[in-house]
Design a protein around this motif. Structure first.
Motif, short mmCIF file in Angstrom:
data_model
loop_
_atom_site.label_atom_id
_atom_site.label_comp_id
_atom_site.label_asym_id
_atom_site.label_seq_id
_atom_site.Cartn_x
_atom_site.Cartn_y
_atom_site.Cartn_z
N ILE A 13 76.48 9.30 89.33
CA ILE A 13 78.15 9.21 89.92
C ILE A 13 77.59 7.70 90.57
CG2 ILE A 13 79.22 11.20 89.53
CD1 ILE A 13 79.82 10.82 92.17
N LYS A 14 76.98 7.24 90.93
CA LYS A 14 76.51 5.56 91.51
C LYS A 14 76.13 5.35 90.96
CE LYS A 14 76.12 7.47 96.68
NZ LYS A 14 74.73 7.81 97.39
N GLU A 15 74.92 5.63 89.59
CA GLU A 15 74.71 4.50 89.02
C GLU A 15 75.21 3.89 87.65
OE1 GLU A 15 72.06 2.45 90.18
OE2 GLU A 15 71.93 4.01 92.13
N HIS A 16 76.06 4.60 87.72
CA HIS A 16 77.10 4.51 87.12
C HIS A 16 78.05 3.50 86.76
CE1 HIS A 16 78.17 5.85 82.38
NE2 HIS A 16 79.62 6.00 83.06
N ILE A 17 78.86 3.15 85.86
CA ILE A 17 80.17 1.94 85.91
C ILE A 17 80.39 3.16 85.23
CG2 ILE A 17 81.08 -0.04 85.11
CD1 ILE A 17 78.45 -1.36 86.08
N PHE A 18 81.99 3.29 85.27
CA PHE A 18 82.68 4.30 85.11
C PHE A 18 84.19 3.63 84.29
CE2 PHE A 18 80.66 6.93 87.59
CZ PHE A 18 80.88 8.49 86.98
N SER A 19 84.56 3.88 82.70
CA SER A 19 85.92 2.90 82.53
C SER A 19 86.95 3.84 82.06
CB SER A 19 85.41 2.81 80.81
OG SER A 19 86.31 2.36 80.37
N PHE A 20 87.85 3.42 83.04
CA PHE A 20 89.00 4.76 82.78
C PHE A 20 90.64 3.93 81.85
CE2 PHE A 20 86.52 5.00 87.18
CZ PHE A 20 86.16 6.33 87.07
N PRO A 21 90.52 5.12 80.91
CA PRO A 21 91.53 4.30 79.99
C PRO A 21 92.93 5.22 80.23
CG PRO A 21 89.75 5.36 78.82
CD PRO A 21 89.09 5.38 79.97
N ILE A 71 67.98 18.94 94.94
CA ILE A 71 67.52 17.91 93.60
C ILE A 71 68.77 17.99 92.92
CG2 ILE A 71 66.56 18.30 91.92
CD1 ILE A 71 64.00 20.01 92.74
N VAL A 72 70.15 19.01 92.64
CA VAL A 72 71.13 19.20 92.00
C VAL A 72 72.03 18.52 92.58
CG1 VAL A 72 72.98 20.39 91.36
CG2 VAL A 72 70.86 21.49 91.20
N LYS A 73 72.00 17.47 94.33
CA LYS A 73 72.63 17.28 95.01
C LYS A 73 72.02 15.57 94.51
CE LYS A 73 74.75 15.92 99.11
NZ LYS A 73 74.36 15.98 100.75
N TRP A 74 70.61 15.17 94.49
CA TRP A 74 70.39 14.32 94.95
C TRP A 74 70.50 13.79 92.98
CZ3 TRP A 74 67.25 12.21 90.94
CH2 TRP A 74 67.10 10.59 90.90
N LEU A 75 69.88 14.54 91.80
CA LEU A 75 70.99 14.00 90.47
C LEU A 75 72.20 13.65 90.53
CD1 LEU A 75 69.92 13.90 87.94
CD2 LEU A 75 69.92 15.81 87.46
N PHE A 76 72.70 14.87 90.84
CA PHE A 76 73.95 14.62 90.46
C PHE A 76 74.90 12.96 91.32
CE2 PHE A 76 78.70 14.65 91.93
CZ PHE A 76 79.73 14.90 90.54
N GLU A 77 74.30 12.75 93.01
CA GLU A 77 74.97 11.34 93.46
C GLU A 77 74.62 10.36 92.29
OE1 GLU A 77 73.67 11.57 97.35
OE2 GLU A 77 75.52 13.19 97.69
N GLY A 113 79.91 13.38 85.92
CA GLY A 113 78.05 14.01 86.39
C GLY A 113 77.57 15.58 86.18
N LYS A 114 78.20 16.31 86.53
CA LYS A 114 78.30 17.22 85.15
C LYS A 114 77.74 16.95 84.27
CE LYS A 114 81.91 19.34 85.44
NZ LYS A 114 83.86 20.11 85.66
N GLU A 115 78.25 16.73 83.22
CA GLU A 115 77.35 16.79 81.75
C GLU A 115 76.19 16.11 82.34
OE1 GLU A 115 79.64 13.52 79.63
OE2 GLU A 115 80.94 15.51 78.84
N ILE A 116 75.32 15.52 83.53
CA ILE A 116 74.00 15.07 83.34
C ILE A 116 73.32 16.06 84.17
CG2 ILE A 116 72.71 13.49 85.33
CD1 ILE A 116 73.42 11.95 82.28
N LEU A 117 74.20 17.09 85.17
CA LEU A 117 73.20 18.42 85.14
C LEU A 117 72.83 18.99 84.49
CD1 LEU A 117 75.38 19.35 88.33
CD2 LEU A 117 73.45 17.96 88.13
#
Length: 122
Positions: free
Chosen positions: A105-113, A96-102, A80-84
């Motif tokens: 993280i909401k529109e991404h499917i995360f892989s957690f090795p 705008i910062v809040k919207w972009l961060f949300e 999320g911070k990398e997108i910001l």
């Protein structure tokens, strides 16, 4: 939920059960007091009663304390911070910062090795 507490944690687990009736549920979480409360342990004992551990309806695995490098949520915050950082020049207001961060993280499917340190998932 408005706050993290035992009551809301139990309600959330009930919600997960209602949405996953034919599946076992594995929850991986930190050591918040309400994650290890007496009431929560009693609830989990009741829903898993009489079953072998590998057959439990809900299994909870606690993350290692003070080990952010093992905690998958740190990867979510980082991405999320990398997108910001990438679009910082468009962030003229905190709204705008809040919207972009949300959005990030909401529109991404995360892989957690990192989760493989705690359990194997198919």
């Amino acid at each position: 939920y408005e706050v993290g507490n035992t009551e809301n944690t139990i309600n959330f687990i009930k919600y997960l059960i209602s949405k996953n009736k034919d599946s076992q549920i594995v929850i991986i979480w930190d050591g918040a007091k309400y994650h290890i409360s007496k009431e929560l342990k009693e609830y989990l004992g009741k829903i898993n009663e009489g079953k072998e551990q590998e057959d439990w309806l809900v299994k909870c695995i606690k993350l290692a304390p003070n080990a952010p490098e093992q905690n998958p949520i740190e990867d979510v915050w980082l991405q999320g911070k990398e997108i910001l950082r990438k679009y910082w020049n468009m962030c003229k207001t905190f709204k705008i910062v809040k919207w972009l961060f949300e959005w990030a993280i909401k529109e991404h499917i995360f892989s957690f090795p990192k989760l493989s340190m705690y359990a194997s998932f198919s």
